[in-house]
Write a protein that holds these residues in place. Structure first.
Motif, mmCIF file in Angstrom:
data_model
loop_
_atom_site.group_PDB
_atom_site.id
_atom_site.type_symbol
_atom_site.label_atom_id
_atom_site.label_comp_id
_atom_site.label_asym_id
_atom_site.label_seq_id
_atom_site.Cartn_x
_atom_site.Cartn_y
_atom_site.Cartn_z
ATOM 1 N N LYS A 206 23.397 81.405 34.520
ATOM 2 C CA LYS A 206 22.293 81.233 35.161
ATOM 3 C C LYS A 206 21.973 81.077 36.763
ATOM 4 O O LYS A 206 21.870 82.008 37.830
ATOM 5 N N LEU A 207 23.514 80.589 37.046
ATOM 6 C CA LEU A 207 23.974 80.259 38.691
ATOM 7 C C LEU A 207 24.838 80.598 38.533
ATOM 8 O O LEU A 207 25.423 80.636 40.469
ATOM 9 N N GLU A 236 23.711 69.794 30.021
ATOM 10 C CA GLU A 236 23.004 70.032 29.271
ATOM 11 C C GLU A 236 23.878 70.950 28.737
ATOM 12 O O GLU A 236 24.740 72.607 29.404
ATOM 13 N N LYS A 237 23.719 71.725 26.759
ATOM 14 C CA LYS A 237 24.643 72.139 26.168
ATOM 15 C C LYS A 237 23.731 72.924 25.666
ATOM 16 O O LYS A 237 23.821 72.456 24.135
ATOM 17 N N ILE A 238 23.553 74.505 25.644
ATOM 18 C CA ILE A 238 22.578 75.743 24.759
ATOM 19 C C ILE A 238 23.448 76.594 24.138
ATOM 20 O O ILE A 238 23.336 76.672 23.149
ATOM 21 N N SER A 239 24.570 76.893 25.206
ATOM 22 C CA SER A 239 25.030 77.938 24.062
ATOM 23 C C SER A 239 26.269 78.676 24.711
ATOM 24 O O SER A 239 26.541 78.293 25.971
ATOM 25 N N LEU A 347 19.628 88.662 20.887
ATOM 26 C CA LEU A 347 18.720 88.993 20.474
ATOM 27 C C LEU A 347 17.696 88.149 20.273
ATOM 28 O O LEU A 347 16.477 88.067 20.997
ATOM 29 N N GLU A 348 18.149 86.775 20.670
ATOM 30 C CA GLU A 348 17.119 86.046 19.640
ATOM 31 C C GLU A 348 16.960 84.965 21.985
ATOM 32 O O GLU A 348 15.732 85.442 22.011
ATOM 33 N N ASN A 349 17.539 85.099 22.575
ATOM 34 C CA ASN A 349 17.816 84.503 24.199
ATOM 35 C C ASN A 349 17.591 85.572 25.070
ATOM 36 O O ASN A 349 18.701 85.817 24.682
ATOM 37 N N THR A 350 17.269 85.514 25.567
ATOM 38 C CA THR A 350 17.313 87.013 26.576
ATOM 39 C C THR A 350 18.350 86.533 27.865
ATOM 40 O O THR A 350 18.904 86.699 28.645
ATOM 41 N N ASN A 351 18.281 84.404 27.582
ATOM 42 C CA ASN A 351 18.817 84.241 28.826
ATOM 43 C C ASN A 351 20.902 84.185 28.738
ATOM 44 O O ASN A 351 21.375 83.622 29.614
ATOM 45 N N ILE A 352 20.496 84.531 27.312
ATOM 46 C CA ILE A 352 22.230 84.951 26.663
ATOM 47 C C ILE A 352 22.702 85.960 27.250
ATOM 48 O O ILE A 352 21.501 86.895 26.663
#
Length: 405
Positions: A206-207, A236-239, A347-352
């Protein structure tokens, strides 16, 4: 009597506008900034003055300040000569003003720290030019030397250029920031003295910036886990997106973070498996077509536009009656089905992101294959990497309003 406006004759007027500095060399400090830029002195601090005396470049301070007692009560105490290398005019013998402190009696020289490093004769603008040539164009030592001679009239050895690159001041900034939680991880293979090493890199999607970089001798899961754990402490650790190496899977599973596979590497791996199987086995036309159909179905799952479509295609794959053998079992039952979630997380999260293209692009731009095999020492590799990384970062600041590094 009528008045007439009579214009003064301009044919006799001189074209050149003379300045006081044309007659008194000591006043050359008041020349315009373009004069300073011709000699590569445009960035010198205000207290340092460049003059021309007796055909030589002369440097002195506006105010002589004693470095020992900080007193301003100083007097000039002769000069000494120093050889300096400037942009555009090359090597010059300059005179440097000496001072004596009235308070403590210390003899000192004009402060040239804004122009040249101590114990060096290559000025900072020349050093900046060399670093820019490497950052922007990735030029080799001999090419940089040739360019300096042709463009700037500077003659220095390739070893001096190497020393400048090794001593470059750009460092990776590890100050604490709050990252997005969406990362990509990869390693770059680099050869140092004929031995392979690994440059681990963690990238914030993102950054659009690297989080951390580390050079290691081993790419085992323990080393990768330690790198990720240290890099993401209190973050923070999402993916985390990676390719298919099992060392990456073990480290990320231990870190207890969701992992997603790069779609490009998955397709590349599947293509290689099918190609190797076709090369090693003589297949009947019917069996060959069946396997091609299986590969196309797998690619449809990977290219699905949403998670529901991917799940429906997976269910069709399970219901489909294809010939089961060791090869198809490894592809379907031991890879596609068990790792279905890692294959479809984007496909679950567009940020990935679906691929690792962003971090791969950094590696390609910074260290192409013909460069990463030629490193001789660890310091040289890291300095070169950081210089190229600095240029990449400057170019990409436009994309995100975020100061990385």
């Amino acid at each position: 009597m009528t008045s007439k406006n009579i214009k003064a004759p301009y044919e006799c007027m001189e074209l050149k506008e003379y300045k006081l500095s044309d007659f008194v060399p000591e006043f050359s400090e008041f020349r315009q900034s373009d004069d300073l830029s011709r000699f590569g002195c445009e960035n010198i601090e205000n207290n340092l003055i460049r003059l021309e005396k007796r055909g030589k470049i002369h440097f002195e301070n506006r105010i002589g300040i004693c470095p020992s007692c900080k007193s301003h009560h100083t007097v000039k105490n002769g000069t000494y000569e120093r050889k300096l290398i400037f942009l555009r005019i090359g090597e010059q013998i300059c005179t440097i003003q000496k001072y004596k402190c009235k308070k403590c009696g210390k003899v000192f020289y004009s402060d040239l720290s804004s122009l040249v490093y101590s114990n060096s004769n290559i000025t900072l603008p020349v050093i900046n030019c060399i670093e820019n040539l490497y950052q922007i164009y990735g030029a080799g030592l001999h090419k940089i030397r040739f360019d300096l001679k042709q463009q700037h009239n500077i003659e220095i050895s390739h070893q001096s250029i190497e020393n400048i690159l090794l001593k470059s001041k750009y460092e990776f900034n590890y100050e604490n920031r709050t990252y997005s939680g969406y990362y990509l991880f990869d390693s770059l293979w680099v050869k140092i003295k004929g031995k392979w090493n690994y440059l681990l890199a963690l990238f914030d999607v993102k950054l659009n910036t690297l989080v951390s970089v580390k050079l290691v001798e081993s790419e085992d899961s323990k080393t990768i886990y330690q790198f990720l754990h240290e890099s993401l402490r209190n973050q923070e650790k999402i993916s985390i997106g990676t390719d298919l190496k099992h060392e990456y899977r073990e480290a990320i599973d231990k870190l207890k973070v969701k992992q997603h596979f790069c779609k490009f590497h998955v397709k590349q791996n599947i293509n290689k498996r099918f190609r190797d199987y076709f090369d090693k086995n003589q297949l009947e036309k019917e069996e060959f077509n069946e396997l091609i159909d299986l590969k196309r179905h797998i690619f449809k799952i990977l290219d699905a536009k949403n998670l529901n479509d991917a799940k429906n295609l997976r269910n069709l794959l399970l219901d489909k009656k294809y010939s089961k053998n060791n090869f198809t079992i490894k592809i379907v039952d031991k890879f596609i089905i068990p790792y279905f979630q890692k294959l479809t997380t984007h496909l679950e999260n567009t940020n990935i992101p679906s691929t690792n293209n962003k971090i791969e692009n950094i590696f390609q731009k910074i260290f192409p294959k013909h460069i990463k095999r030629t490193m001789k020492i660890e310091q040289g590799l890291l300095r070169r990497f950081m210089l190229k990384l600095n240029h990449w970062n400057i170019k990409n600041k436009k994309e995100k309003n975020h100061t990385s590094f």
